[in-house]
Design a protein around this motif. Structure first.
Motif, PDB file in Angstrom:
ATOM      1  N   THR A  63      -1.184   7.543   2.517  1.00 38.21           N
ATOM      2  CA  THR A  63      -1.895   6.479   3.648  1.00 38.21           C
ATOM      3  C   THR A  63      -0.834   6.068   4.719  1.00 38.21           C
ATOM      4  O   THR A  63       0.445   7.035   4.610  1.00 38.21           O
ATOM      5  CB  THR A  63      -1.140   4.749   2.813  1.00 38.21           C
ATOM      6  OG1 THR A  63       0.573   5.019   2.483  1.00 38.21           O
ATOM      7  CG2 THR A  63      -1.641   4.339   1.375  1.00 38.21           C
ATOM      8  N   LEU A  83     -11.858   2.109   0.062  1.00 39.96           N
ATOM      9  CA  LEU A  83     -11.264   2.382  -0.738  1.00 39.96           C
ATOM     10  C   LEU A  83     -10.808   0.917   0.060  1.00 39.96           C
ATOM     11  O   LEU A  83     -10.719   0.417   1.048  1.00 39.96           O
ATOM     12  CB  LEU A  83      -9.597   3.051  -0.442  1.00 39.96           C
ATOM     13  CG  LEU A  83     -10.271   4.338  -1.885  1.00 39.96           C
ATOM     14  CD1 LEU A  83      -8.759   5.162  -1.242  1.00 39.96           C
ATOM     15  CD2 LEU A  83     -10.683   4.225  -3.062  1.00 39.96           C
ATOM     16  N   GLU A  84      -9.621  -0.144  -0.887  1.00 42.07           N
ATOM     17  CA  GLU A  84      -9.523  -1.360  -0.224  1.00 42.07           C
ATOM     18  C   GLU A  84      -8.622  -1.942  -1.149  1.00 42.07           C
ATOM     19  O   GLU A  84      -8.363  -1.497  -2.123  1.00 42.07           O
ATOM     20  CB  GLU A  84     -10.626  -2.591  -0.268  1.00 42.07           C
ATOM     21  CG  GLU A  84     -10.937  -3.244  -2.129  1.00 42.07           C
ATOM     22  CD  GLU A  84     -12.070  -4.146  -1.775  1.00 42.07           C
ATOM     23  OE1 GLU A  84     -12.322  -4.315  -3.340  1.00 42.07           O
ATOM     24  OE2 GLU A  84     -12.581  -4.236  -1.131  1.00 42.07           O
ATOM     25  N   PRO A  85      -7.111  -2.405  -0.115  1.00 41.16           N
ATOM     26  CA  PRO A  85      -5.956  -2.995  -1.058  1.00 41.16           C
ATOM     27  C   PRO A  85      -6.095  -3.860  -1.944  1.00 41.16           C
ATOM     28  O   PRO A  85      -7.145  -4.881  -2.440  1.00 41.16           O
ATOM     29  CB  PRO A  85      -5.216  -3.551   0.162  1.00 41.16           C
ATOM     30  CG  PRO A  85      -5.537  -3.128   1.505  1.00 41.16           C
ATOM     31  CD  PRO A  85      -7.177  -3.204   0.882  1.00 41.16           C
ATOM     32  N   TRP A  92      -4.907   0.656  -4.885  1.00 43.35           N
ATOM     33  CA  TRP A  92      -5.794   0.520  -4.298  1.00 43.35           C
ATOM     34  C   TRP A  92      -7.314   0.106  -4.805  1.00 43.35           C
ATOM     35  O   TRP A  92      -7.576   1.022  -6.370  1.00 43.35           O
ATOM     36  CB  TRP A  92      -6.278   1.933  -3.534  1.00 43.35           C
ATOM     37  CG  TRP A  92      -5.347   2.023  -2.598  1.00 43.35           C
ATOM     38  CD1 TRP A  92      -3.379   2.533  -2.777  1.00 43.35           C
ATOM     39  CD2 TRP A  92      -5.275   1.888  -1.187  1.00 43.35           C
ATOM     40  NE1 TRP A  92      -3.188   3.294  -1.804  1.00 43.35           N
ATOM     41  CE2 TRP A  92      -3.499   1.681  -0.484  1.00 43.35           C
ATOM     42  CE3 TRP A  92      -5.849   0.604  -0.248  1.00 43.35           C
ATOM     43  CZ2 TRP A  92      -3.542   1.403   1.255  1.00 43.35           C
ATOM     44  CZ3 TRP A  92      -6.064   0.676   0.879  1.00 43.35           C
ATOM     45  CH2 TRP A  92      -4.374   1.217   1.218  1.00 43.35           C
ATOM     46  N   PRO A 101      -5.266   4.080   3.768  1.00 47.68           N
ATOM     47  CA  PRO A 101      -5.796   5.183   2.990  1.00 47.68           C
ATOM     48  C   PRO A 101      -5.838   5.925   4.352  1.00 47.68           C
ATOM     49  O   PRO A 101      -6.317   5.668   5.411  1.00 47.68           O
ATOM     50  CB  PRO A 101      -6.744   4.762   2.332  1.00 47.68           C
ATOM     51  CG  PRO A 101      -7.271   4.036   2.709  1.00 47.68           C
ATOM     52  CD  PRO A 101      -6.690   2.408   3.278  1.00 47.68           C
ATOM     53  N   GLY A 127       0.811  -0.956  -0.361  1.00 48.04           N
ATOM     54  CA  GLY A 127      -0.731   0.130  -0.497  1.00 48.04           C
ATOM     55  C   GLY A 127       0.705   1.415  -0.313  1.00 48.04           C
ATOM     56  O   GLY A 127       0.094   2.823  -0.169  1.00 48.04           O
TER      57      GLY A 127
END
Length: 375
Positions: free
Chosen positions: A234, A314-316, A321, A258, A186
């Motif tokens: 991040t 948001l997601e990895p 992302w 994030p 990330g």
């Protein structure tokens, strides 16, 4: 007559004087010998005590200054004083790529952490044990506190091959350095004990570094390393890593999250993108996640309006992302002419739709956002 008498008296007295002198000499001789023997005994005892004291002092000096334990303590005191450069000059500390490879460690590990401003305070250093094997290798175990955490480490020490002179010289038989295999997902940037590092600066691949590949970093043992992410995009609460075993591999992996600011930026970009889509006067706006289908003809080009913007989360997603699938609502206004009877009627309809997206962090730190319709 007087002459003869005098001679006889003298002759008679002479033997008595001889006897007295002889007796005096006989008595004084044993006394002197006894006194000499006592003096010699006292000197002998003093000599033995002096030799013992010198031996004991020498043993103490050896343990404190010249023993394998003293050698290890000197190294630890350098770390405690923050003298990383001097610690690397201690015989046997610095290592080579071949040594790392022989220990099944990454041969191209970076030395970015081997500096004073990444050292954590070391205190309460105490020797625990010292044992020597048949091959002459000495293992020294010490206890300490580092960054408030108690720990123990065992080192291997041997005689220095370059040894010269009467006093022994030592070196580490096994380097006290370890390798942290750090995978930060990330973010390409992170901090170790407050020291900022970019993966592309320390990776063997340079600017082509894979964001998901672990980065091998040499570290002092003992040492405590706090790894955090704190960028505009991040963040992470941090991970503490204790390096306490020489030539050990320490895997560390964590996911950055994030920041609210970054999510807000993405939200604004998505809102602007949809607003731009709504300016297209067509039933199916090009490259947009919404549209309207009719079987009849339209009288005038339709108009669009975003009635409800999506809520972006948001997601990895690998090295970047993804926008979690989310719903939004558009509204279309259009006049339609029936192909059957030619009648015209107005359509004012809400058009729900779902979208997702991918966000790529570019090398210059900016983000590329691609929005698409979700199934």
């Amino acid at each position: 007559m007087e002459h003869d008498g005098t001679d006889q008296t003298a002759d008679a007295a002479a033997p008595d004087a001889t006897v007295v002198a002889t007796r005096t000499a006989t008595v004084a001789g044993p006394r002197r010998r006894r006194k000499l023997a006592i003096d010699l005994t006292v000197l002998g005892v003093v000599g033995i005590l002096l030799v013992g004291a010198i031996g004991a002092s020498s043993a103490v000096l050896y343990r404190q200054l010249y023993s394998p334990t003293a050698f290890v303590l000197d190294y630890l005191h350098l770390l405690a004083d923050g003298r990383a450069t001097d610690a690397l000059l201690v015989p046997g500390v610095s290592t080579t790529s071949s040594t790392l490879a022989a220990a099944k460690l990454p041969a191209d590990a970076s030395g970015a952490l081997l500096r004073s401003n990444t050292l954590t305070p070391l205190s309460d250093v105490e020797p625990v044990s010292e044992t020597t094997d048949a091959d002459g290798t000495t293992t020294v175990t010490v206890s300490y506190r580092v960054g408030g955490h108690a720990g123990t480490t065992t080192f291997e020490v041997e005689r220095d091959e370059d040894e010269s002179g009467l006093l022994p010289r030592w070196r580490f038989a096994q380097s006290p350095l370890a390798v942290i295999e750090l995978a930060v997902r990330g973010s390409m940037q992170f901090e170790v004990n407050g020291f900022s590092i970019d993966k592309r600066q320390v990776s063997p691949d340079g600017s082509d570094a894979d964001p998901l590949e672990p980065i091998p970093l040499l570290a002092f043992s003992p040492g405590l390393y706090s790894i955090t992410v704190d960028t505009a995009a991040t963040t992470s609460p941090g991970v503490a890593v204790l390096s306490d075993t020489p030539l050990a591999e320490i895997p560390v992996s964590f996911q950055a999250e994030p920041t609210e600011k970054f999510v807000g930026v993405v939200q604004q970009e998505v809102d602007d993108f949809l607003a731009q889509c709504a300016t297209q006067k067509v039933l199916q706006p090009t490259g947009c996640p919404f549209g309207y289908y009719v079987r009849n003809r339209i009288v005038e080009p339709p108009t669009w309006k975003i009635e409800e913007n999506p809520v972006v989360t948001l997601e990895p997603d690998g090295a970047g992302w993804a926008i979690t699938r989310t719903q939004a609502v558009a509204k279309i206004d259009v006049q339609i002419r029936s192909i059957f009877d030619g009648s015209v009627y107005d359509v004012n309809e809400l058009v729900p739709f779902f979208l997702t997206g991918k966000i790529t962090i570019l090398p210059d730190g900016t983000a590329s956002i691609a929005v698409s319709a979700a199934d």
